[in-house]
Design a protein around this motif. Structure first.
Motif, PDB file in Angstrom:
ATOM      1  N   MET A   1      19.876 -19.946  -0.525  1.00 57.20           N
ATOM      2  CA  MET A   1      18.514 -19.985  -0.218  1.00 57.20           C
ATOM      3  C   MET A   1      17.948 -18.796  -0.069  1.00 57.20           C
ATOM      4  N   THR A   2      16.612 -18.630  -0.726  1.00 56.30           N
ATOM      5  CA  THR A   2      15.852 -17.249  -0.652  1.00 56.30           C
ATOM      6  C   THR A   2      15.195 -17.170   0.659  1.00 56.30           C
ATOM      7  N   LEU A   3      15.348 -16.222   1.495  1.00 58.97           N
ATOM      8  CA  LEU A   3      14.753 -15.902   2.520  1.00 58.97           C
ATOM      9  C   LEU A   3      13.104 -15.913   2.482  1.00 58.97           C
ATOM     10  N   ILE A   4      12.774 -15.064   1.759  1.00 59.87           N
ATOM     11  CA  ILE A   4      11.170 -15.171   1.490  1.00 59.87           C
ATOM     12  C   ILE A   4      10.901 -16.041   0.368  1.00 59.87           C
ATOM     13  N   ASP A   5       9.693 -16.749   0.554  1.00 58.64           N
ATOM     14  CA  ASP A   5       9.294 -17.619  -0.604  1.00 58.64           C
ATOM     15  C   ASP A   5       8.443 -16.886  -1.321  1.00 58.64           C
ATOM     16  N   HIS A   6       7.385 -15.862  -0.962  1.00 59.30           N
ATOM     17  CA  HIS A   6       6.632 -15.059  -1.688  1.00 59.30           C
ATOM     18  C   HIS A   6       6.198 -14.104  -0.796  1.00 59.30           C
ATOM     19  N   ALA A   7       5.278 -13.203  -1.487  1.00 57.00           N
ATOM     20  CA  ALA A   7       4.815 -12.006  -0.753  1.00 57.00           C
ATOM     21  C   ALA A   7       3.460 -11.690  -1.537  1.00 57.00           C
ATOM     22  N   SER A   8       2.345 -11.468  -0.796  1.00 54.81           N
ATOM     23  CA  SER A   8       1.148 -11.313  -1.367  1.00 54.81           C
ATOM     24  C   SER A   8       0.318  -9.960  -0.933  1.00 54.81           C
ATOM     25  N   VAL A   9      -0.538  -9.486  -1.588  1.00 56.44           N
ATOM     26  CA  VAL A   9      -1.170  -8.362  -1.272  1.00 56.44           C
ATOM     27  C   VAL A   9      -2.763  -8.538  -1.593  1.00 56.44           C
ATOM     28  N   GLY A  10      -3.555  -8.243  -0.926  1.00 57.00           N
ATOM     29  CA  GLY A  10      -5.008  -8.506  -0.926  1.00 57.00           C
ATOM     30  C   GLY A  10      -5.759  -7.540  -2.051  1.00 57.00           C
ATOM     31  N   VAL A  11      -6.468  -7.793  -2.883  1.00 65.45           N
ATOM     32  CA  VAL A  11      -6.937  -7.045  -4.072  1.00 65.45           C
ATOM     33  C   VAL A  11      -8.653  -7.317  -3.773  1.00 65.45           C
ATOM     34  N   PRO A  12      -9.320  -6.463  -4.496  1.00 67.99           N
ATOM     35  CA  PRO A  12     -10.817  -6.748  -4.388  1.00 67.99           C
ATOM     36  C   PRO A  12     -11.295  -7.636  -5.676  1.00 67.99           C
ATOM     37  N   ASP A  13     -10.476  -7.616  -6.712  1.00 63.08           N
ATOM     38  CA  ASP A  13     -10.755  -8.402  -8.056  1.00 63.08           C
ATOM     39  C   ASP A  13      -9.542  -8.645  -8.895  1.00 63.08           C
ATOM     40  N   ILE A  14      -9.672  -9.924  -9.083  1.00 63.41           N
ATOM     41  CA  ILE A  14      -8.234 -10.454  -9.708  1.00 63.41           C
ATOM     42  C   ILE A  14      -7.992  -9.903 -11.294  1.00 63.41           C
ATOM     43  N   ALA A  15      -9.202  -9.844 -12.083  1.00 67.60           N
ATOM     44  CA  ALA A  15      -9.066  -9.460 -13.315  1.00 67.60           C
ATOM     45  C   ALA A  15      -8.718  -7.954 -13.399  1.00 67.60           C
ATOM     46  N   THR A  16      -9.420  -6.987 -12.525  1.00 66.53           N
ATOM     47  CA  THR A  16      -9.190  -5.780 -12.446  1.00 66.53           C
ATOM     48  C   THR A  16      -7.508  -5.549 -11.973  1.00 66.53           C
ATOM     49  N   ALA A  17      -6.946  -6.092 -10.913  1.00 69.12           N
ATOM     50  CA  ALA A  17      -5.827  -6.157 -10.555  1.00 69.12           C
ATOM     51  C   ALA A  17      -4.863  -6.390 -11.567  1.00 69.12           C
ATOM     52  N   ARG A  18      -5.125  -7.511 -12.402  1.00 68.91           N
ATOM     53  CA  ARG A  18      -4.074  -7.842 -13.417  1.00 68.91           C
ATOM     54  C   ARG A  18      -3.720  -6.866 -14.401  1.00 68.91           C
ATOM     55  N   LYS A  19      -4.744  -5.956 -14.771  1.00 67.26           N
ATOM     56  CA  LYS A  19      -4.476  -4.758 -15.581  1.00 67.26           C
ATOM     57  C   LYS A  19      -3.482  -3.983 -15.117  1.00 67.26           C
ATOM     58  N   PHE A  20      -3.277  -3.947 -13.519  1.00 68.41           N
ATOM     59  CA  PHE A  20      -2.254  -2.968 -12.978  1.00 68.41           C
ATOM     60  C   PHE A  20      -1.057  -3.782 -13.275  1.00 68.41           C
ATOM     61  N   TYR A  21      -1.097  -4.966 -12.473  1.00 66.49           N
ATOM     62  CA  TYR A  21      -0.005  -5.857 -12.091  1.00 66.49           C
ATOM     63  C   TYR A  21       0.820  -6.554 -13.334  1.00 66.49           C
ATOM     64  N   ASP A  22      -0.005  -6.915 -14.597  1.00 62.32           N
ATOM     65  CA  ASP A  22       0.637  -7.604 -15.653  1.00 62.32           C
ATOM     66  C   ASP A  22       1.676  -6.650 -16.148  1.00 62.32           C
ATOM     67  N   PRO A  23       1.422  -5.263 -16.365  1.00 58.46           N
ATOM     68  CA  PRO A  23       2.553  -4.691 -16.938  1.00 58.46           C
ATOM     69  C   PRO A  23       3.595  -4.151 -16.148  1.00 58.46           C
ATOM     70  N   VAL A  24       3.221  -3.834 -14.702  1.00 60.97           N
ATOM     71  CA  VAL A  24       4.266  -3.379 -13.717  1.00 60.97           C
ATOM     72  C   VAL A  24       5.134  -4.647 -13.432  1.00 60.97           C
ATOM     73  N   MET A  25       4.753  -5.780 -13.274  1.00 62.06           N
ATOM     74  CA  MET A  25       5.621  -6.995 -13.013  1.00 62.06           C
ATOM     75  C   MET A  25       6.417  -7.316 -14.426  1.00 62.06           C
ATOM     76  N   LYS A  26       5.946  -7.010 -15.796  1.00 64.54           N
ATOM     77  CA  LYS A  26       6.700  -7.177 -16.684  1.00 64.54           C
ATOM     78  C   LYS A  26       7.805  -6.172 -16.664  1.00 64.54           C
ATOM     79  N   ALA A  27       7.655  -4.894 -16.327  1.00 64.02           N
ATOM     80  CA  ALA A  27       8.660  -3.874 -16.360  1.00 64.02           C
ATOM     81  C   ALA A  27       9.891  -4.525 -15.426  1.00 64.02           C
ATOM     82  N   LEU A  28       9.729  -5.331 -14.459  1.00 63.75           N
ATOM     83  CA  LEU A  28      10.572  -5.805 -13.746  1.00 63.75           C
ATOM     84  C   LEU A  28      11.120  -7.237 -14.393  1.00 63.75           C
ATOM     85  N   GLY A  29      10.584  -7.743 -15.403  1.00 64.26           N
ATOM     86  CA  GLY A  29      11.154  -8.914 -15.879  1.00 64.26           C
ATOM     87  C   GLY A  29      10.369 -10.127 -15.443  1.00 64.26           C
ATOM     88  N   CYS A  30       9.126 -10.070 -14.864  1.00 75.05           N
ATOM     89  CA  CYS A  30       8.375 -11.096 -14.426  1.00 75.05           C
ATOM     90  C   CYS A  30       7.100 -11.137 -15.143  1.00 75.05           C
TER      91      CYS A  30
END
Length: 129
Positions: A1-30
């Motif tokens: 069993m995984t203890l934490i289902d998910h974590a989230s952070v608030g951002v001001p704009d999804i499209a802008t945030a994805r420009k950062f998070y898409d490559p960062v998460m890809k670096a971790l295999g997600c």
């Protein structure tokens, strides 16, 4: 069993945030598994990390002393996480390297801030896969 289902952070704009998070998460295999107007969810088979517009419609803010730590499969993944973050608008909060002050001697980690001030860590150690 995984203890934490998910974590989230608030951002001001999804499209802008994805420009950062898409490559960062890809670096971790997600990958981005779901994207809506108000959120984007990342993981390998199920969403485990979410960027989201605050529900109360107030400004997103980063918590002081709060950070989210991602498990990295290798030291190279930690390095790739840090590089992806810095190449996509993040800032350095602790370069990749050993962390001798941690409970296990073989801990290797990096700390960054996303463009919105949220503090993130990637860690490779004996406790993570």
């Amino acid at each position: 069993m995984t203890l934490i289902d998910h974590a989230s952070v608030g951002v001001p704009d999804i499209a802008t945030a994805r420009k950062f998070y898409d490559p960062v998460m890809k670096a971790l295999g997600c990958d981005c598994l779901a994207a809506l107007d108000g959120l984007a969810a990342y993981g390998t088979s199920v969403p485990q990390f979410v960027i989201i517009l605050p529900f109360d419609k107030q400004a997103a803010s980063a918590g002081n002393g709060t950070h989210i730590c991602f498990a990295a499969a290798s030291r190279e993944a930690v390095d790739a996480f840090s590089k992806a973050a810095l190449d996509n608008g993040g800032s350095d909060e602790g370069a990749p390297g050993p962390r001798p002050g941690y409970p296990k001697a073989d801990v290797y980690a990096a700390f960054v801030r996303d463009p919105f001030g949220n503090k993130l860590e990637a860690i490779h150690n004996g406790f993570t896969a």
